[in-house]
Design a protein around this motif. Structure first.
Motif: not given
Length: 381
Positions: A34, A36-38, A41, A45, A49, A57-58, A313-314, A316
């Motif tokens: 997965g 998660w580039l926001y 979190l 959300q 994941l 992850i970001h 990206q991002n 679920p």
């Protein structure tokens, strides 16, 4: 009475057969990744994941020491955590919810560090990516021989700060993805509205492509090597884009927007070179789907061993990402550079079919009946 006993025997046999079948056809396919580039979190959300094997992850979430990291591991103790870093560019100005980027951009605008921002001959910054609100990323001078500040080039500074500020924050981090590990910067001078590159700031377009590209590639490599030196050989380093320029120094490559179209060969839209690179890019290489082609990407990954699968990206996690076909009965496909119509690989529970030209895939059982259609839907029997 005999009929009842016979019925019970048949029922017990059916249950035992179903159980053995379930055990026989367990999941042995690609690890799921997965992205998660926001830079934030929340719990809703994070709940989406939980099912992934690996989560990229970001870095801002790690920097903020979000309690959601603990929450993820509580829900999935087997989760493997990899941190994302785009060392080649920074949003200017940084987004308000990115405190590490704010600190870094502030530091990069102090003293001679300002000379690390790559410029055009008109003294405007070299830009690449545009955010949702119109602000842009500005490119850094990744050359190994960039201006030295406190005896560090930018690539060395970036590696030191990323390790100190992010990677050292949490011992559960097992790796990093280095984004935009481009082997050459020269194309950036022609990208978008950019009007050339001016490394030496003489107001002229730089023309020495070979020397500049060699210094840039050496700087990217120095960044990777410095992280490796700090974190050790067991630390997983994944490079994006999906070329083999740094394959000997990393553990995998990320083939974003699969099939990746910028690896130098456009046979079947880049599918063949993407599969070749994934097979040679290291055991943590990732095929990352474009929007709407997750099943085609997943089936492509199932043609190989040690290649991971990721959706956009991002996204679920979805249980459909893991199709229980049991163990493979054939070796991984090879010689991907041949232009054949369909590539196949047989597992205990069925055969995976991939047509790279049509960007289609499906799965048949061993009798030749379709069990997963071209949309990835399980066909009812």
């Amino acid at each position: 009475m005999k009929k009842i006993l016979l019925w019970l025997l048949l029922l017990n046999f059916s249950v035992a057969y179903a159980q053995s079948t379930k055990q026989e056809f367990m999941y042995h396919g690609p690890k799921t990744v997965g992205f998660w580039l926001y830079p934030f979190l929340n719990q809703n959300q994070a709940d989406g994941l939980i099912g992934y094997d690996i989560l990229v992850i970001h870095n801002e979430i790690i920097y903020a020491q979000s309690p959601m990291i603990d929450y993820l591991f509580q829900r999935n103790p087997k989760l493997q955590l990899i941190v994302y870093f785009n060392q080649s560019e920074w949003f200017v100005p940084p987004y308000e919810n990115c405190p590490w980027a704010i600190q870094m951009v502030t530091d990069l605008n102090q003293g001679n560090r300002k000379l690390w921002w790559l410029r055009q001959p008109n003294d405007k910054p070299v830009v690449f990516w545009t955010g949702f609100d119109g602000r842009q990323t500005c490119i850094m001078d990744m050359r190994i021989n960039s201006v030295k500040v406190n005896n560090e080039s930018y690539c060395e500074f970036a590696a030191r700060r990323f390790n100190a500020d992010i990677l050292s924050k949490d011992p559960r981090i097992i790796g990093m993805e280095t984004d935009n590990a481009w082997p050459s910067p020269m194309w950036l001078g022609r990208f978008g509205q950019n009007k050339g590159l001016d490394f030496n700031r003489d107001k002229k377009v730089d023309q020495n492509d070979e020397n500049l590209s060699a210094a840039w590639k050496a700087g990217q490599l120095r960044f990777i090597q410095n992280i490796r030196q700090k974190k050790g050989n067991k630390f997983i380093i994944i490079a994006n884009p999906g070329t083999l320029d740094f394959a000997s120094s990393v553990d995998g490559i990320n083939l974003e927007d699969f099939p990746f179209e910028y690896a130098g060969n456009m046979m079947n839209g880049g599918w063949n070179i993407s599969m070749h690179n994934a097979a040679n890019g290291g055991p943590s290489s990732i095929l990352q789907a474009r929007k709407g082609n997750w099943f085609f990407t997943l089936c492509s990954a199932m043609l190989q061993d040690n290649v991971c699968f990721a959706d956009i990206q991002n996204a679920p996690y979805r249980p459909e990402y893991k199709i229980p076909l049991g163990k493979p009965l054939e070796k991984p496909c090879s010689n991907f550079m041949r232009n054949q119509t369909v590539f196949t690989r047989t597992y205990e529970g069925g055969t995976v079919f991939v047509n790279p030209k049509l960007k289609e895939a499906w799965i048949e059982d061993l009798s030749g009946q379709v069990i997963y259609d071209k949309k990835g839907l399980l066909v009812s029997k």
